[in-house]
Enzyme design. Structure first.
Site, mmCIF file in Angstrom:
data_model
loop_
_atom_site.group_PDB
_atom_site.id
_atom_site.type_symbol
_atom_site.label_atom_id
_atom_site.label_comp_id
_atom_site.label_asym_id
_atom_site.label_seq_id
_atom_site.Cartn_x
_atom_site.Cartn_y
_atom_site.Cartn_z
ATOM 1 N N GLY A 94 -6.654 12.532 3.413
ATOM 2 C CA GLY A 94 -5.333 12.432 4.042
ATOM 3 C C GLY A 94 -5.348 12.223 5.541
ATOM 4 O O GLY A 94 -4.365 12.543 6.225
ATOM 5 N N ASN A 131 -5.086 9.447 6.989
ATOM 6 C CA ASN A 131 -4.032 8.463 7.264
ATOM 7 C C ASN A 131 -2.643 9.081 7.116
ATOM 8 O O ASN A 131 -1.728 8.733 7.863
ATOM 9 C CB ASN A 131 -4.206 7.239 6.370
ATOM 10 C CG ASN A 131 -5.387 6.411 6.834
ATOM 11 O OD1 ASN A 131 -5.300 5.729 7.846
ATOM 12 N ND2 ASN A 131 -6.508 6.510 6.118
ATOM 13 N N ILE A 176 -4.247 2.613 -9.774
ATOM 14 C CA ILE A 176 -3.602 1.294 -9.743
ATOM 15 C C ILE A 176 -2.202 1.410 -10.323
ATOM 16 O O ILE A 176 -2.032 1.877 -11.457
ATOM 17 C CB ILE A 176 -4.440 0.278 -10.548
ATOM 18 C CG1 ILE A 176 -5.805 0.123 -9.897
ATOM 19 C CG2 ILE A 176 -3.721 -1.053 -10.651
ATOM 20 C CD1 ILE A 176 -6.817 -0.617 -10.756
ATOM 21 N N ASN A 220 0.332 -0.693 0.937
ATOM 22 C CA ASN A 220 -0.986 -0.069 0.755
ATOM 23 C C ASN A 220 -1.875 -0.366 1.955
ATOM 24 O O ASN A 220 -1.767 -1.420 2.589
ATOM 25 C CB ASN A 220 -1.644 -0.650 -0.505
ATOM 26 C CG ASN A 220 -3.024 -0.069 -0.756
ATOM 27 O OD1 ASN A 220 -3.226 1.139 -0.707
ATOM 28 N ND2 ASN A 220 -3.998 -0.939 -1.020
ATOM 29 N N HIS A 278 -5.776 -0.934 2.953
ATOM 30 C CA HIS A 278 -7.047 -1.245 2.283
ATOM 31 C C HIS A 278 -8.121 -1.535 3.337
ATOM 32 O O HIS A 278 -7.888 -2.335 4.250
ATOM 33 C CB HIS A 278 -6.869 -2.446 1.359
ATOM 34 C CG HIS A 278 -8.110 -2.760 0.579
ATOM 35 N ND1 HIS A 278 -8.674 -1.850 -0.302
ATOM 36 C CD2 HIS A 278 -8.905 -3.851 0.556
ATOM 37 C CE1 HIS A 278 -9.771 -2.371 -0.831
ATOM 38 N NE2 HIS A 278 -9.931 -3.594 -0.329
HETATM 39 C C1 GRF Z 1 -8.891 4.890 3.513
HETATM 40 O O1 GRF Z 1 -10.089 4.281 3.906
HETATM 41 C C2 GRF Z 1 -8.002 3.897 2.834
HETATM 42 O O2 GRF Z 1 -8.083 2.617 3.372
HETATM 43 C C3 GRF Z 1 -8.571 3.898 1.445
HETATM 44 O O3 GRF Z 1 -8.846 5.266 1.182
HETATM 45 C C4 GRF Z 1 -9.154 5.910 2.412
HETATM 46 C C5 GRF Z 1 -8.282 7.123 2.540
HETATM 47 O O4 GRF Z 1 -8.658 7.957 3.616
HETATM 48 N N1 GRF Z 1 -7.660 3.278 0.512
HETATM 49 P P1 GRF Z 1 -7.763 9.225 3.975
HETATM 50 O O5 GRF Z 1 -7.570 10.036 2.702
HETATM 51 O O6 GRF Z 1 -6.461 8.745 4.527
HETATM 52 O O7 GRF Z 1 -8.543 9.999 4.994
#
Ligand code: GRF
Length: 212
Positions: free
Chosen positions: A12, A14, A111, A126, A128
């Site tokens: 988490g 992000n 998905i 999303n 990525h």
């Molecule tokens: C990120 O690298 C995102 O791009 C990918 O999963 C990871 C999640 O990281 N889809 P976090 O849980 O936000 O630390």
């Protein structure tokens, strides 16, 4: 006040970037209204609770183990579709019928099919950790580093895109290249990519919400 729902499965970091941006006004008039995880142990759930954001744990497993006439691929597909439809309903109910302005998949390891996406048209984006069409799906950073070591690519990247049923193939919103260095370990590259993600994700959300 714009309302964002964030779907997570893991650490988490992000999600944390979104929470911080809402607090520090780089996402002005915006709040995270709900955090949904399909994994009970996701640290992202703790981050949400610390920020007083409502959470919803919604696992796939009970849908997969529900009795069905047969166990072929179609039956599995139907079970996943039922999960997706139920997930959309659970989100709507957790928000008491208020429509979210945006749903952000931030490390959501599942998905989503049309059964979910059709309930939130043009509202699901999303993050990525790769360039469009380069390393779709899981373990994108590992595969990019391996490709670099085979001399097949010179750099990798990060993108934020709209979600369609084809994995990591929806219309791109924002994108940036990320360099790879000869001496990079996987941990080095992951750290560089995550740092880029935390800014790019906010840029993507600002664009979609019409803030720039
Ligand atoms: C990120 O690298 C995102 O791009 C990918 O999963 C990871 C999640 O990281 N889809 P976090 O849980 O936000 O630390």
């Amino acid at each position: 006040m714009r309302k964002i729902v964030v779907l997570v499965s893991g650490n988490g970091s992000n999600l944390q970037a979104i929470i911080d941006a809402c607090e520090h006004q780089s996402l002005e008039n915006t709040r995270v209204a709900l955090v949904v995880s399909n994994r009970k142990a996701a640290y992202a759930l703790e981050r949400a609770q610390l920020a007083n954001i409502p959470t919803l744990y919604f696992p796939l497993q009970p849908f997969l183990t529900a009795p069905s006439d047969d166990n072929n691929a179609k039956a599995v597909h139907n079970k996943r579709a039922r999960y997706d439809a139920a997930l959309a309903d659970a989100i709507k109910s957790a928000l008491s019928g208020i429509e979210p302005d945006l749903i952000v998949l931030a490390g959501w390891m599942h998905i989503l099919t049309a059964e979910f996406l059709n309930k939130f048209p043009d509202k699901v984006i999303n993050l990525h950790p790769a360039l469009p069409g380069a390393f779709d799906g899981a373990n994108a950073i590992t595969r990019a580093l391996e490709a670099f070591k085979r001399n097949e690519i010179k750099h990798t990247g990060v993108m934020v895109h709209y979600v369609i049923p084809a994995v990591d193939r929806g219309k791109v919103i924002v994108i940036t290249k990320v360099p790879i260095n000869q001496k990079d370990t996987l941990a080095d590259l992951e750290l560089r990519i995550h740092n880029v993600e935390h800014t790019l994700l906010i840029d993507g959300i600002r664009l979609v919400l019409g803030y720039c």
